[in-house]
Scaffold this motif. Structure first.
Motif, PDB file in Angstrom:
ATOM      1  N   GLY A 277       0.824  -1.220   0.000  1.00 59.39           N
ATOM      2  CA  GLY A 277       0.000   0.000   0.000  1.00 59.39           C
ATOM      3  C   GLY A 277       0.849   1.257   0.000  1.00 59.39           C
ATOM      4  N   GLN A 278       1.926   1.247   0.819  1.00 57.36           N
ATOM      5  CA  GLN A 278       2.808   2.414   0.870  1.00 57.36           C
ATOM      6  C   GLN A 278       3.485   2.661  -0.476  1.00 57.36           C
ATOM      7  OE1 GLN A 278       5.526   1.711   4.087  1.00 57.36           O
ATOM      8  NE2 GLN A 278       4.112   2.418   5.659  1.00 57.36           N
ATOM      9  N   VAL A 279       4.007   1.601  -1.070  1.00 54.47           N
ATOM     10  CA  VAL A 279       4.690   1.749  -2.362  1.00 54.47           C
ATOM     11  C   VAL A 279       3.720   2.265  -3.425  1.00 54.47           C
ATOM     12  CG1 VAL A 279       5.833   0.489  -4.233  1.00 54.47           C
ATOM     13  CG2 VAL A 279       6.434   0.004  -1.856  1.00 54.47           C
ATOM     14  N   GLU A 280       2.495   1.694  -3.446  1.00 60.82           N
ATOM     15  CA  GLU A 280       1.500   2.126  -4.429  1.00 60.82           C
ATOM     16  C   GLU A 280       1.152   3.603  -4.246  1.00 60.82           C
ATOM     17  OE1 GLU A 280      -3.079   1.038  -5.796  1.00 60.82           O
ATOM     18  OE2 GLU A 280      -2.071  -0.142  -4.254  1.00 60.82           O
ATOM     19  N   GLU A 281       0.938   4.020  -2.985  1.00 55.33           N
ATOM     20  CA  GLU A 281       0.575   5.411  -2.711  1.00 55.33           C
ATOM     21  C   GLU A 281       1.709   6.366  -3.074  1.00 55.33           C
ATOM     22  OE1 GLU A 281      -0.487   5.480   1.364  1.00 55.33           O
ATOM     23  OE2 GLU A 281      -2.388   4.435   1.082  1.00 55.33           O
ATOM     24  N   VAL A 282       2.935   6.018  -2.674  1.00 56.14           N
ATOM     25  CA  VAL A 282       4.074   6.902  -2.937  1.00 56.14           C
ATOM     26  C   VAL A 282       4.365   6.976  -4.433  1.00 56.14           C
ATOM     27  CG1 VAL A 282       6.559   7.200  -2.569  1.00 56.14           C
ATOM     28  CG2 VAL A 282       5.087   6.557  -0.667  1.00 56.14           C
ATOM     29  N   TYR A 283       4.255   5.834  -5.111  1.00 52.77           N
ATOM     30  CA  TYR A 283       4.537   5.819  -6.547  1.00 52.77           C
ATOM     31  C   TYR A 283       3.508   6.646  -7.313  1.00 52.77           C
ATOM     32  CZ  TYR A 283       5.356   4.076 -11.264  1.00 52.77           C
ATOM     33  OH  TYR A 283       5.610   3.998 -12.604  1.00 52.77           O
ATOM     34  N   SER A 284       2.227   6.470  -6.984  1.00 53.12           N
ATOM     35  CA  SER A 284       1.183   7.212  -7.707  1.00 53.12           C
ATOM     36  C   SER A 284       1.211   8.698  -7.368  1.00 53.12           C
ATOM     37  CB  SER A 284      -0.205   6.624  -7.393  1.00 53.12           C
ATOM     38  OG  SER A 284      -0.471   6.712  -6.010  1.00 53.12           O
ATOM     39  N   GLY A 285       1.685   9.046  -6.150  1.00 52.19           N
ATOM     40  CA  GLY A 285       1.731  10.451  -5.763  1.00 52.19           C
ATOM     41  C   GLY A 285       3.144  10.971  -5.621  1.00 52.19           C
ATOM     42  N   HIS A 286       4.052  10.448  -6.474  1.00 54.41           N
ATOM     43  CA  HIS A 286       5.468  10.786  -6.326  1.00 54.41           C
ATOM     44  C   HIS A 286       5.722  12.286  -6.505  1.00 54.41           C
ATOM     45  CE1 HIS A 286       9.693   9.909  -6.066  1.00 54.41           C
ATOM     46  NE2 HIS A 286       9.937  10.472  -7.231  1.00 54.41           N
ATOM     47  N   GLN A 287       5.002  12.904  -7.406  1.00 56.82           N
ATOM     48  CA  GLN A 287       5.200  14.341  -7.634  1.00 56.82           C
ATOM     49  C   GLN A 287       4.845  15.151  -6.391  1.00 56.82           C
ATOM     50  OE1 GLN A 287       2.868  15.126 -11.142  1.00 56.82           O
ATOM     51  NE2 GLN A 287       4.626  14.842 -12.505  1.00 56.82           N
ATOM     52  N   ILE A 288       3.786  14.741  -5.696  1.00 53.62           N
ATOM     53  CA  ILE A 288       3.376  15.457  -4.479  1.00 53.62           C
ATOM     54  C   ILE A 288       4.424  15.268  -3.383  1.00 53.62           C
ATOM     55  CG2 ILE A 288       1.562  15.695  -2.732  1.00 53.62           C
ATOM     56  CD1 ILE A 288       0.743  16.549  -5.545  1.00 53.62           C
ATOM     57  N   VAL A 289       4.944  14.036  -3.266  1.00 49.43           N
ATOM     58  CA  VAL A 289       5.986  13.761  -2.275  1.00 49.43           C
ATOM     59  C   VAL A 289       7.198  14.661  -2.523  1.00 49.43           C
ATOM     60  CG1 VAL A 289       7.611  12.021  -1.406  1.00 49.43           C
ATOM     61  CG2 VAL A 289       5.247  11.377  -1.908  1.00 49.43           C
ATOM     62  N   LYS A 290       7.593  14.761  -3.787  1.00 47.50           N
ATOM     63  CA  LYS A 290       8.742  15.607  -4.143  1.00 47.50           C
ATOM     64  C   LYS A 290       8.433  17.080  -3.885  1.00 47.50           C
ATOM     65  CE  LYS A 290      11.967  14.443  -6.486  1.00 47.50           C
ATOM     66  NZ  LYS A 290      13.376  14.097  -6.148  1.00 47.50           N
ATOM     67  N   ALA A 291       7.226  17.501  -4.250  1.00 47.52           N
ATOM     68  CA  ALA A 291       6.863  18.911  -4.134  1.00 47.52           C
ATOM     69  C   ALA A 291       6.870  19.380  -2.684  1.00 47.52           C
ATOM     70  CB  ALA A 291       5.489  19.153  -4.758  1.00 47.52           C
ATOM     71  N   TYR A 292       6.496  18.508  -1.757  1.00 46.11           N
ATOM     72  CA  TYR A 292       6.435  18.889  -0.342  1.00 46.11           C
ATOM     73  C   TYR A 292       7.654  18.402   0.453  1.00 46.11           C
ATOM     74  CZ  TYR A 292       1.675  20.580  -0.902  1.00 46.11           C
ATOM     75  OH  TYR A 292       0.570  21.296  -1.287  1.00 46.11           O
ATOM     76  N   ASN A 293       8.700  17.948  -0.267  1.00 47.03           N
ATOM     77  CA  ASN A 293       9.956  17.529   0.372  1.00 47.03           C
ATOM     78  C   ASN A 293       9.746  16.483   1.473  1.00 47.03           C
ATOM     79  OD1 ASN A 293      11.457  19.377  -1.196  1.00 47.03           O
ATOM     80  ND2 ASN A 293      10.912  21.034   0.218  1.00 47.03           N
TER      81      ASN A 293
END
Length: 611
Positions: free
Chosen positions: A233-249
């Motif tokens: 679940g974590q990998v799926e969420e982070v992968y699909s929302g990778h741009q948001i993760v990067k944008a918010y550091n």
């Protein structure tokens, strides 16, 4: 469709993870239903049982025959030593040929058993998957909007695959193991009951060891499955929302969260593998004890003339073959639990309440004028929580009706009720003065075409995607629909034009182009009632003008319902229904509502305040 009132469609770490199969709630109930599915192929299963019995019989006769060869060789050496004779190699050769024949015949029956069982298991899984796909078309919309999509897909894919694999392997192993133990126990008792009892004394010890190890390892296996699900679940969420993760550091925080669960997985995984790994060394140890006991007791009995020396050899082979099925049975029990859990989820889906698609009269599309009336409609997805309170409106044939209002007002819910994705709790919806519930859902919904905010295109050519609106349409009709949708020029510029392949994610065409293609599909469908749900909300102004032109072409001569937040797109609507909290607060055309200077006017003016 807009996000209003949508069910959850994604699973997080707190929900049940797709592909993670736990313990069955009703083990015996699930197993009995699986057995019923298998034995619906009764003649094939009878052949499986018969060939398994024959394969086991011929297989367990081998060691006894080899023992006879050993006895013959031993006696020949004694005769040769005493000078009274020699070794009878002809007799030994005959015995060895007999042994080879036994094992060949056993192998042939085993191959037949494996082939037929594989055929049965694949046929069962094929039928179950076919029934599940057919079931989807009969399920109410509420089922899909209240569950994660991954959970439903997991039942159709993972659970069916688990069921099929366990059926093809577990059933034959179970039959073979049980019959082998029974057969070996029987043949040992006929050869020498004392040695047979010595061998069978290892059974309760083996069972005790297996239970001890399984009880200790089970909690670690459960913990391992849970951790795997959370990490997935974590990998799926982070992968699909990778741009948001990067944008918010948030890379470091995300990695830290992952490492916590990864450490839990490592801890439970090595413990579960350790306990699982020590099972076979223990079983080999018990088997070795059986060997020692057989040799010691057997040697004594040979010395006193109570048995032949070849029988000791046969018994040593039987010891190994007798303890091996016990450890196999431990694995099979685990497999059966997994199979029962998978089967339970499959049958749970197949037992869900259906929604008839064909009950009722057939609505002839050619006879539809398009008058729609909502009379005191009340509705809630939950009975104690109403979303639509008292909705009443009359729509004349060919009118363009706009539903506007704040998010959560109930606009999308009204459309779902109109489409009969749900039936109203109170009041009625009429088409040409006839209740919609009078007609079958299938024929009623064929009178409507939808263009949604969330466009849906499938992997295939543009021609195939547009033709989805009417499968019997000719190529010329598809091209005319594309021209009417203002998308023909764009298609001609693509490599292969109408043969251009849209990929699985439909990422090789833009959002606006996807929207125009879905409008072309609706134009081709040529249905008397049209529903447009935020069809221009995610495109630029230039593309919006093109889409608006295409929608104007599409709405000609049709009763149309338009959900829009951009009020500039519905200024020409014949009837505007302004909704708040499930009720119509204001209704009229644009000029009337602006002159009224009420809530619609305030909303319209706020959108153009800068201008």
């Amino acid at each position: 469709m807009s996000q209003e009132n949508k069910g959850k469609t994604s699973s997080g770490p707190g929900s049940r993870q797709p592909g993670i199969i736990g313990k069955p709630k009703d083990f015996m109930g699930s197993i009995s239903r699986i057995a019923k599915e298998i034995f619906s192929h009764k003649w094939k299963m009878l052949i499986v049982i018969l060939t398994t019995i024959l394969s086991v019989i011929f297989s367990i006769l081998g060691p006894k025959a080899l023992g006879s060869a050993t006895t013959e060789l031993f006696n020949g050496i004694i005769r040769q030593t005493q000078g009274t004779g020699s070794i009878d190699f002809t007799a030994i050769g005959r015995i060895l040929m007999y042994v080879i024949l036994l094992y060949v015949v056993s192998t042939v029956f085993g191959a037949v058993q494996g082939y037929i069982m594989a055929t049965v298991s694949e046929t069962v899984t094929y039928d179950l998957r076919k029934r599940m796909i057919a079931k989807i078309n009969r399920m109410p919309m509420s089922y899909f909007e209240s569950r994660p999509y991954g959970e439903i897909l997991s039942r159709i894919n993972n659970d069916i695959d688990t069921l099929g694999q366990t059926l093809s392997q577990g059933v034959t192993q179970l039959l073979t193991s049980v019959l082998t133990m029974i057969g070996i126990a029987g043949i040992m008792l006929t050869m020498n009951w004392v040695l047979a009892i010595v061998v069978m004394l290892t059974v309760p010890i083996s069972i005790a060891v297996i239970r001890f190890i399984m009880n200790r390892s089970q909690k670690y296996f459960r913990s391992q499955q849970k951790s795997v699900g959370i990490i997935n679940g974590q990998v799926e969420e982070v992968y699909s929302g990778h741009q948001i993760v990067k944008a918010y550091n948030q890379e470091a925080q995300t990695a830290k969260k992952f490492m916590v669960e990864n450490e839990k997985l490592r801890e439970s995984a090595w413990k579960s593998q350790f306990f699982s790994g020590i099972l076979f060394p223990f079983m080999r140890f018990l088997g070795s004890l059986g060997y020692v006991a057989v040799v010691l007791v057997g040697a004594y009995m040979v010395m006193i003339g109570a048995m032949n020396v070849g029988d000791i050899q046969a018994f040593t082979q039987y010891v190994n073959r007798f303890t091996q099925p016990i450890s196999q049975l431990a694995q099979i029990v685990s497999m059966m639990q997994t199979m029962a859990a998978a089967g339970e989820r499959v049958f749970e889906f197949l037992d869900e309440t259906e929604e008839s698609q064909t009950d009722g009269e057939i609505l002839n599309i050619a006879d539809i004028e398009g008058a729609i009336e909502f009379e005191n409609v009340a509705f809630g997805y939950n009975p104690d929580q109403r979303i639509i309170n008292d909705f009443s409106a009359k729509v004349q044939p060919g009118q363009k009706v706009a539903l506007v209002g704040p998010t959560g007002a109930g606009k999308t819910t009204v459309v779902k009720l109109l489409m009969r994705f749900y039936d109203v709790n109170h009041g009625s919806i009429r088409i040409d003065q006839q209740p919609t519930t009078k007609f079958s859902r299938q024929s009623y919904q064929q009178a409507m075409a939808m263009v949604l905010q969330d466009t849906w295109l499938f992997k295939g050519s543009i021609m195939e995607n547009i033709r989805y609106g009417r499968l019997d349409a000719t190529d010329e009709e598809v091209i005319e629909a594309a021209k009417a949708a203002r998308v023909h020029h764009f298609i001609k510029q693509l490599p292969g034009a109408y043969k251009f392949e849209i990929n699985e994610e439909a990422s090789n065409v833009s959002q606006g182009q996807k929207q125009l293609l879905t409008i072309a599909r609706a134009i081709l469908a040529d249905r008397p009632i049209l529903i447009l749900d935020e069809a221009t909300s995610s495109v630029d102004t230039r593309t919006e003008i093109l889409i608006q032109e295409a929608m104007d072409e599409l709405m000609k001569g049709r009763t149309s319902f338009v959900i829009a937040h951009r009020l500039s797109t519905i200024k020409d609507a014949d009837l505007i229904l302004y909704m708040e909290q499930g009720d119509i607060v204001e209704q009229g055309n644009h000029e009337t509502l602006i002159a009224k200077n009420g809530r619609y006017a305030n909303l319209y003016n706020s959108q153009f305040a800068t201008t």
